[in-house]
Design a protein around this motif. Structure first.
Motif, PDB file in Angstrom:
ATOM      1  N   TRP A  50       0.893  -1.183  -0.135  1.00  0.00           N
ATOM      2  CA  TRP A  50      -0.058  -0.250   0.070  1.00  0.00           C
ATOM      3  C   TRP A  50       0.960   1.294   0.012  1.00  0.00           C
ATOM      4  CZ3 TRP A  50      -4.218   1.467  -1.851  1.00  0.00           C
ATOM      5  CH2 TRP A  50      -4.605   2.682  -1.623  1.00  0.00           C
ATOM      6  N   GLY A  51       1.787   1.119   0.566  1.00  0.00           N
ATOM      7  CA  GLY A  51       2.837   2.486   0.555  1.00  0.00           C
ATOM      8  C   GLY A  51       3.141   2.793  -0.612  1.00  0.00           C
ATOM      9  N   ARG A  52       3.574   1.942  -1.689  1.00  0.00           N
ATOM     10  CA  ARG A  52       4.021   2.368  -2.839  1.00  0.00           C
ATOM     11  C   ARG A  52       2.628   2.444  -3.817  1.00  0.00           C
ATOM     12  NH1 ARG A  52       7.048  -2.107  -6.421  1.00  0.00           N
ATOM     13  NH2 ARG A  52       7.025  -2.915  -4.371  1.00  0.00           N
ATOM     14  N   VAL A  53       1.544   1.689  -3.580  1.00  0.00           N
ATOM     15  CA  VAL A  53       0.379   1.641  -4.356  1.00  0.00           C
ATOM     16  C   VAL A  53      -0.096   3.127  -4.115  1.00  0.00           C
ATOM     17  CG1 VAL A  53      -1.959   0.798  -4.830  1.00  0.00           C
ATOM     18  CG2 VAL A  53      -0.028  -0.737  -4.411  1.00  0.00           C
ATOM     19  N   ALA A  54      -0.361   3.664  -2.974  1.00  0.00           N
ATOM     20  CA  ALA A  54      -0.952   4.851  -2.647  1.00  0.00           C
ATOM     21  C   ALA A  54      -0.479   5.991  -3.472  1.00  0.00           C
ATOM     22  CB  ALA A  54      -1.132   5.163  -1.325  1.00  0.00           C
ATOM     23  N   ARG A  55       0.968   5.730  -3.782  1.00  0.00           N
ATOM     24  CA  ARG A  55       1.631   6.957  -4.396  1.00  0.00           C
ATOM     25  C   ARG A  55       1.504   7.007  -6.046  1.00  0.00           C
ATOM     26  NH1 ARG A  55       5.425   5.709  -0.214  1.00  0.00           N
ATOM     27  NH2 ARG A  55       6.671   4.548  -1.961  1.00  0.00           N
ATOM     28  N   ALA A  56       0.746   5.959  -6.488  1.00  0.00           N
ATOM     29  CA  ALA A  56       0.813   5.647  -7.903  1.00  0.00           C
ATOM     30  C   ALA A  56      -0.134   6.564  -8.684  1.00  0.00           C
ATOM     31  CB  ALA A  56       0.508   4.035  -8.138  1.00  0.00           C
ATOM     32  N   ASP A  57      -0.115   6.492  -9.643  1.00  0.00           N
ATOM     33  CA  ASP A  57      -1.118   7.637 -10.407  1.00  0.00           C
ATOM     34  C   ASP A  57      -2.584   6.942 -10.479  1.00  0.00           C
ATOM     35  OD1 ASP A  57       0.902   9.130 -11.287  1.00  0.00           O
ATOM     36  OD2 ASP A  57       1.317   8.134 -13.135  1.00  0.00           O
ATOM     37  N   ASN A  58      -2.667   5.608 -10.742  1.00  0.00           N
ATOM     38  CA  ASN A  58      -3.834   5.156 -10.422  1.00  0.00           C
ATOM     39  C   ASN A  58      -4.076   3.819  -9.746  1.00  0.00           C
ATOM     40  OD1 ASN A  58      -6.633   4.169 -11.085  1.00  0.00           O
ATOM     41  ND2 ASN A  58      -6.300   4.319 -13.410  1.00  0.00           N
ATOM     42  N   PRO A  59      -4.262   3.838  -8.186  1.00  0.00           N
ATOM     43  CA  PRO A  59      -4.262   2.701  -7.588  1.00  0.00           C
ATOM     44  C   PRO A  59      -5.248   1.671  -7.920  1.00  0.00           C
ATOM     45  CG  PRO A  59      -3.934   4.462  -6.059  1.00  0.00           C
ATOM     46  CD  PRO A  59      -4.335   5.073  -7.489  1.00  0.00           C
ATOM     47  N   ALA A  60      -6.333   2.153  -8.469  1.00  0.00           N
ATOM     48  CA  ALA A  60      -7.615   1.346  -8.749  1.00  0.00           C
ATOM     49  C   ALA A  60      -7.101   0.368 -10.042  1.00  0.00           C
ATOM     50  CB  ALA A  60      -8.821   1.966  -9.181  1.00  0.00           C
ATOM     51  N   ALA A  61      -6.283   0.799 -10.999  1.00  0.00           N
ATOM     52  CA  ALA A  61      -6.002   0.140 -11.920  1.00  0.00           C
ATOM     53  C   ALA A  61      -4.909  -0.764 -11.520  1.00  0.00           C
ATOM     54  CB  ALA A  61      -5.458   1.045 -13.138  1.00  0.00           C
ATOM     55  N   TYR A  62      -4.050  -0.454 -10.534  1.00  0.00           N
ATOM     56  CA  TYR A  62      -2.861  -1.482  -9.987  1.00  0.00           C
ATOM     57  C   TYR A  62      -3.751  -2.594  -9.478  1.00  0.00           C
ATOM     58  CZ  TYR A  62       0.774  -3.281  -7.051  1.00  0.00           C
ATOM     59  OH  TYR A  62       1.746  -3.944  -6.494  1.00  0.00           O
ATOM     60  N   ALA A  63      -4.954  -2.124  -8.642  1.00  0.00           N
ATOM     61  CA  ALA A  63      -5.734  -3.123  -7.908  1.00  0.00           C
ATOM     62  C   ALA A  63      -6.218  -4.223  -8.928  1.00  0.00           C
ATOM     63  CB  ALA A  63      -6.625  -2.858  -6.966  1.00  0.00           C
ATOM     64  N   GLN A  64      -6.621  -3.594 -10.076  1.00  0.00           N
ATOM     65  CA  GLN A  64      -7.418  -4.332 -11.332  1.00  0.00           C
ATOM     66  C   GLN A  64      -6.356  -5.405 -11.882  1.00  0.00           C
ATOM     67  OE1 GLN A  64     -10.546  -4.709 -11.949  1.00  0.00           O
ATOM     68  NE2 GLN A  64     -10.160  -6.255 -13.175  1.00  0.00           N
ATOM     69  N   THR A  65      -5.102  -4.773 -12.140  1.00  0.00           N
ATOM     70  CA  THR A  65      -3.921  -5.691 -12.643  1.00  0.00           C
ATOM     71  C   THR A  65      -3.637  -6.797 -11.736  1.00  0.00           C
ATOM     72  OG1 THR A  65      -3.236  -3.915 -13.900  1.00  0.00           O
ATOM     73  CG2 THR A  65      -1.581  -5.622 -13.304  1.00  0.00           C
ATOM     74  N   VAL A  66      -3.674  -6.542 -10.414  1.00  0.00           N
ATOM     75  CA  VAL A  66      -3.327  -7.613  -9.418  1.00  0.00           C
ATOM     76  C   VAL A  66      -4.359  -8.673  -9.472  1.00  0.00           C
ATOM     77  CG1 VAL A  66      -2.975  -8.347  -7.167  1.00  0.00           C
ATOM     78  CG2 VAL A  66      -1.737  -6.091  -8.176  1.00  0.00           C
ATOM     79  N   LEU A  67      -5.683  -8.284  -9.506  1.00  0.00           N
ATOM     80  CA  LEU A  67      -6.626  -9.225  -9.761  1.00  0.00           C
ATOM     81  C   LEU A  67      -6.536  -9.980 -11.031  1.00  0.00           C
ATOM     82  CD1 LEU A  67      -9.606 -10.333  -8.784  1.00  0.00           C
ATOM     83  CD2 LEU A  67     -10.455  -8.590 -10.269  1.00  0.00           C
TER      84      LEU A  67
END
Length: 171
Positions: A50-67
């Motif tokens: 989360w520390g890195r994800v929260a700083r990303a441009d689009n955390p929702a897209a990151y979560a979708q990619t992980v899914l």
């Protein structure tokens, strides 16, 4: 500081869990139990980073990619081919017409007959409305491979659903 991050993550997870679950249901072709497991796994992995994800441009897209990657990894495991039941559960959506239920089941059954990567491409491109490049990045594939999979998957869906696919898109 830790509590602020935890609160921020909890807010993100609460906001995205429903969307991730709907995407997971499509990826799993209606296997709601597996969809729940995939969402939990995804949210766990996002929490760890989360520390890195929260700083990303689009955390929702990151979560979708992980899914999506979690789903594909699950499909590669031999044990993922075991199924407890072969039929969809009878679940009412609280007021939808019978044709809506029939339509959903027909589409989910057609999606289930696609290979896992083709299903992932269809969900990302047409459910998530991602570009070819975004889909390619999420699947760790080339843009050409995504376009080829899209063409192949849509042709297979047309074959499974009949040539008049437009009737499934009508309101």
């Amino acid at each position: 500081m830790r509590q602020a991050r935890a609160d921020e993550y909890a807010e993100f997870a609460a906001a995205r869990a429903g969307h991730l679950y709907r995407s997971a249901c499509l990826l799993t072709a209606g296997d709601t139990h597996l969809a729940e497991d995939l969402v939990q796994e995804t949210l766990g992995r996002v929490y760890v980073r989360w520390g890195r994800v929260a700083r990303a441009d689009n955390p929702a897209a990151y979560a979708q990619t992980v899914l999506t990657r979690t789903f594909l990894a699950h499909r590669r495991r031999r044990s993922s081919r075991e199924r407890a039941v072969d039929a969809f559960p009878d679940v009412s959506d609280g007021g939808g017409a019978d044709s809506d239920t029939t339509l959903r089941l027909t589409l989910l059954q057609a999606l289930a007959r696609l290979p896992a990567k083709d299903r992932a491409v269809v969900v990302l491109r047409y459910w998530e409305d991602r570009s070819v490049e975004e889909t390619a990045k999420a699947l760790d594939a080339s843009s050409a491979a995504v376009r080829t999979r899209c063409t192949r998957a849509l042709a297979r869906l047309r074959e499974l659903l009949g040539e008049d696919v437009g009737e499934y898109a009508r309101p």
